[in-house]
Design a protein around this motif. Structure first.
Motif, short mmCIF file in Angstrom:
data_model
loop_
_atom_site.label_atom_id
_atom_site.label_comp_id
_atom_site.label_asym_id
_atom_site.label_seq_id
_atom_site.Cartn_x
_atom_site.Cartn_y
_atom_site.Cartn_z
N GLY A 9 18.15 -3.65 6.53
CA GLY A 9 18.99 -3.07 5.28
C GLY A 9 18.16 -3.48 4.11
O GLY A 9 18.76 -3.53 3.04
N VAL A 10 17.06 -3.94 4.11
CA VAL A 10 16.24 -4.35 2.88
C VAL A 10 15.91 -3.16 2.04
O VAL A 10 15.47 -1.97 2.76
N THR A 11 16.21 -2.85 0.87
CA THR A 11 16.17 -1.81 -0.08
C THR A 11 15.21 -1.69 -1.03
O THR A 11 14.94 -0.91 -1.98
N SER A 12 14.33 -2.96 -1.11
CA SER A 12 13.46 -3.13 -2.12
C SER A 12 12.31 -2.01 -1.90
O SER A 12 11.80 -1.64 -0.63
N PRO A 13 11.72 -1.38 -2.92
CA PRO A 13 10.69 -0.47 -2.83
C PRO A 13 9.45 -1.35 -2.34
O PRO A 13 9.12 -2.24 -2.66
N VAL A 14 8.71 -0.46 -1.46
CA VAL A 14 7.50 -0.98 -0.59
C VAL A 14 6.28 -0.10 -0.97
O VAL A 14 6.38 1.02 -1.04
N VAL A 15 5.20 -0.85 -1.44
CA VAL A 15 3.92 -0.11 -1.31
C VAL A 15 2.97 -0.36 -0.56
O VAL A 15 2.66 -1.98 -0.26
N MET A 16 2.32 0.28 0.48
CA MET A 16 1.30 -0.20 1.41
C MET A 16 -0.03 -0.07 0.86
O MET A 16 -0.17 0.60 0.07
N MET A 17 -0.85 -1.26 1.34
CA MET A 17 -2.17 -1.13 1.03
C MET A 17 -2.94 -1.46 2.25
O MET A 17 -2.79 -2.36 3.21
N SER A 18 -4.28 -0.62 2.46
CA SER A 18 -4.91 -0.96 3.35
C SER A 18 -6.49 -0.47 3.10
O SER A 18 -6.82 0.28 2.52
N GLY A 19 -7.42 -1.12 3.90
CA GLY A 19 -8.95 -0.83 3.83
C GLY A 19 -9.07 0.06 4.79
O GLY A 19 -10.30 0.45 4.87
N GLN A 20 -8.36 0.24 5.89
CA GLN A 20 -8.74 1.11 7.02
C GLN A 20 -7.64 1.73 7.13
O GLN A 20 -7.21 2.12 8.48
N ALA A 21 -7.32 2.71 6.32
CA ALA A 21 -6.15 3.47 6.34
C ALA A 21 -6.58 5.07 6.76
O ALA A 21 -7.80 5.47 6.93
N THR A 22 -5.83 5.63 7.70
CA THR A 22 -5.92 6.82 8.10
C THR A 22 -4.83 7.74 7.73
O THR A 22 -3.53 7.46 7.07
N VAL A 23 -4.98 9.15 7.59
CA VAL A 23 -3.87 10.04 7.15
C VAL A 23 -2.57 9.84 7.84
O VAL A 23 -1.52 9.63 7.51
N GLY A 33 10.04 4.69 4.84
CA GLY A 33 10.23 4.20 3.53
C GLY A 33 9.38 3.87 2.47
O GLY A 33 9.80 3.56 1.31
N ALA A 34 8.11 3.55 3.09
CA ALA A 34 6.94 3.33 1.84
C ALA A 34 7.14 4.55 0.76
O ALA A 34 6.92 5.54 1.06
N ILE A 35 6.88 4.08 -0.32
CA ILE A 35 7.04 5.08 -1.67
C ILE A 35 5.58 5.40 -1.80
O ILE A 35 5.53 6.37 -2.68
N ASP A 36 4.71 4.60 -1.49
CA ASP A 36 3.00 4.91 -1.72
C ASP A 36 1.98 4.21 -0.96
O ASP A 36 2.58 3.20 -0.31
N PHE A 37 0.92 4.73 -0.63
CA PHE A 37 0.05 4.17 0.22
C PHE A 37 -1.24 4.06 -0.49
O PHE A 37 -1.86 5.19 -0.79
N LEU A 38 -1.84 2.84 -0.84
CA LEU A 38 -3.05 2.73 -1.58
C LEU A 38 -4.06 2.25 -0.58
O LEU A 38 -3.87 1.48 0.25
N ASN A 53 6.39 3.04 -11.36
CA ASN A 53 7.14 3.90 -10.63
C ASN A 53 8.04 3.53 -9.52
O ASN A 53 9.13 4.05 -9.51
N ALA A 54 7.58 2.47 -9.05
CA ALA A 54 8.33 1.82 -8.02
C ALA A 54 9.52 1.11 -8.45
O ALA A 54 10.86 1.36 -8.17
N LEU A 55 9.21 0.52 -9.77
CA LEU A 55 10.39 0.06 -10.38
C LEU A 55 11.38 0.92 -11.03
O LEU A 55 12.67 0.79 -11.19
N ARG A 56 10.84 2.07 -11.62
CA ARG A 56 11.72 3.08 -12.17
C ARG A 56 12.37 3.75 -11.04
O ARG A 56 13.86 4.24 -11.28
N LEU A 57 11.84 3.97 -9.85
CA LEU A 57 12.68 4.44 -8.85
C LEU A 57 13.83 3.57 -8.40
O LEU A 57 14.92 4.11 -8.13
N LYS A 58 13.52 2.18 -8.42
CA LYS A 58 14.69 1.44 -7.88
C LYS A 58 15.59 1.38 -9.02
O LYS A 58 16.86 1.44 -8.41
N ARG A 59 15.36 1.38 -10.15
CA ARG A 59 16.38 1.53 -11.26
C ARG A 59 17.31 2.88 -11.24
O ARG A 59 18.69 2.79 -11.20
N LEU A 60 16.72 4.02 -10.86
CA LEU A 60 17.51 5.09 -10.81
C LEU A 60 18.19 5.12 -9.58
O LEU A 60 19.23 5.67 -9.57
N GLU A 61 17.74 4.63 -8.41
CA GLU A 61 18.65 4.33 -7.14
C GLU A 61 19.78 3.66 -7.52
O GLU A 61 21.14 4.01 -7.22
#
Length: 394
Positions: A9-23, A33-38, A53-61
């Motif tokens: 039930g964690v609702t905090s916005p999450v941004v993922m990051m990886s050096g070995q990312a794939t599509v 639920g991740a809002i972006d992937f860097l 943007n993540a903080l703005r989305l959290k405020r809007l929600e």
């Protein structure tokens, strides 16, 4: 990790990051639920923009959740001419800074009207602060209104900011002001005149910019005559009175309120929507509602809990009180004496016709085949207020 966070039930916005990312990895993370992937190497500019943007989305929600909750609790629902006139008054007075005195029986929705005044004013972005004067002990109400300094009295372990300061540049709603102790009436009058408050135990004053809206179920004019309410304070707060009619005098609103409450209650509880049969609605319209809109809301929830399918008249007759002080024979199939049933029918008929003719006594008497004087006497006998009825055709 994202799956476990969502399950917990964690609702905090999450941004993922990886050096070995794939599509595929990015798509799966987004679905979870991740809002972006860097991807590395990170761009500082993009990272800051993503966080913003993540903080703005959290405020809007959060604002959206609060708005949905507020609409469910505070929406004013009406269809009757009586409430149309009230809402026209609200729209007229909200735009200015005049003090408003809302009068009505307990449960008629005085706080909803106060909120409507605030929301329609230039102060709508400021705070809306409430205090029920009847619910606060007399020895604590001064501290609640004006605040106190640390050590001002036994138990004052820290400074407390009062309602007036909390409502700075907004609206302060004082409910049940007719129950305010006489000593506090004098102190409130001084604040209204000077626009300054002094905390209990303080040595200086603080200027406040507050619009005060008050409400009561008492007759303030009678309280003034009896010496229970200060006349000078009465003239300070009784600038623009708004009189809320009880639900029994606006049966045309009952169906709309049933629909509104039913929809909201089912949504909040995750229940399947249920319909009220036309006969059930008609029966609820005839009930006198001594507890007013608040009682209707509770009755709708009770009926929804009891109903397996459609809410019918049998369930209504079973769920509501068999008798009422206002009208012992409210139900057509009740057990009251014949005279009570006849009076209940006459009252409902006259109220419905007054609603249809916009409370025109002459037109109502004509439609019902009565002399106007006879209709006037009938209204008095049945407890229908006639002070604001129109006596000539228009």
């Amino acid at each position: 990790m994202l799956e476990e966070m969502r399950a917990a039930g964690v609702t905090s916005p999450v941004v993922m990051m990886s050096g070995q990312a794939t599509v595929d990895m990015a798509v799966r993370a987004t679905k979870l639920g991740a809002i972006d992937f860097l991807e590395k190497p990170l761009s500082t500019e993009r990272l800051l923009l993503t966080v913003e943007n993540a903080l703005r989305l959290k405020r809007l929600e959060q604002e959206n959740r609060e708005l949905r909750a507020r609409v469910g609790r505070h929406e004013i629902v009406w269809r009757s001419d009586a409430m149309r006139r009230v809402m026209a008054q609200v729209a007229r007075v909200a735009a200015g800074e005049s003090r408003v005195c809302i009068l009505g029986e307990t449960g008629t929705g005085k706080e909803l009207i106060a909120r409507a005044v605030h929301d329609g004013s230039a102060r709508r972005t400021g705070p809306f602060v409430t205090l029920n004067c009847a619910a606060v002990p007399g020895e604590l109400i001064e501290s609640e209104l004006f605040g106190h300094e640390k050590g001002a009295f036994t138990g004052a372990a820290a400074r407390h900011i009062g309602k007036f300061e909390q409502a700075h540049r907004g609206t302060l709603f004082l409910d049940e002001i007719g129950d305010m102790p006489a000593m506090m009436q004098a102190k409130l009058l001084r604040v209204l005149e000077e626009g300054e408050v002094e905390r209990v135990g303080g040595s200086g004053t603080t200027r406040v910019d507050v619009r005060v809206v008050v409400a009561t179920h008492h007759n303030l004019e009678e309280q003034v005559r009896a010496g229970a309410f200060r006349q000078d304070l009465f003239h300070r707060i009784y600038v623009f009175p708004i009189i809320l009619p009880p639900l029994r005098e606006r049966p045309g609103d009952v169906a709309a309120l049933i629909e509104h409450f039913s929809e909201h209650i089912c949504e909040v509880n995750g229940w399947k929507a249920k319909q009220f049969s036309p006969v059930a609605v008609a029966l609820l319209e005839r009930y006198p509602w001594p507890g007013d809109v608040r009682e209707l809301r509770n009755a709708v929830e009770r009926l929804l809990l009891l109903a397996d399918g459609e809410v019918d008249d049998g369930l209504v007759a079973e769920a509501l009180p068999r008798t009422s002080a206002a009208s012992p024979g409210w139900a057509a199939n009740g057990t009251g004496p014949l005279l009570s049933r006849v009076e209940a029918f006459e009252r409902a008929t006259i109220l419905a016709e007054l609603e249809r003719t916009h409370r025109n006594m002459t037109e109502t008497a004509k439609v019902l085949g009565l002399e106007r004087s006879h209709l006037y006497k009938k209204c008095t006998q049945l407890g229908i207020q006639v002070k604001q009825l129109r006596h000539t055709e228009s």
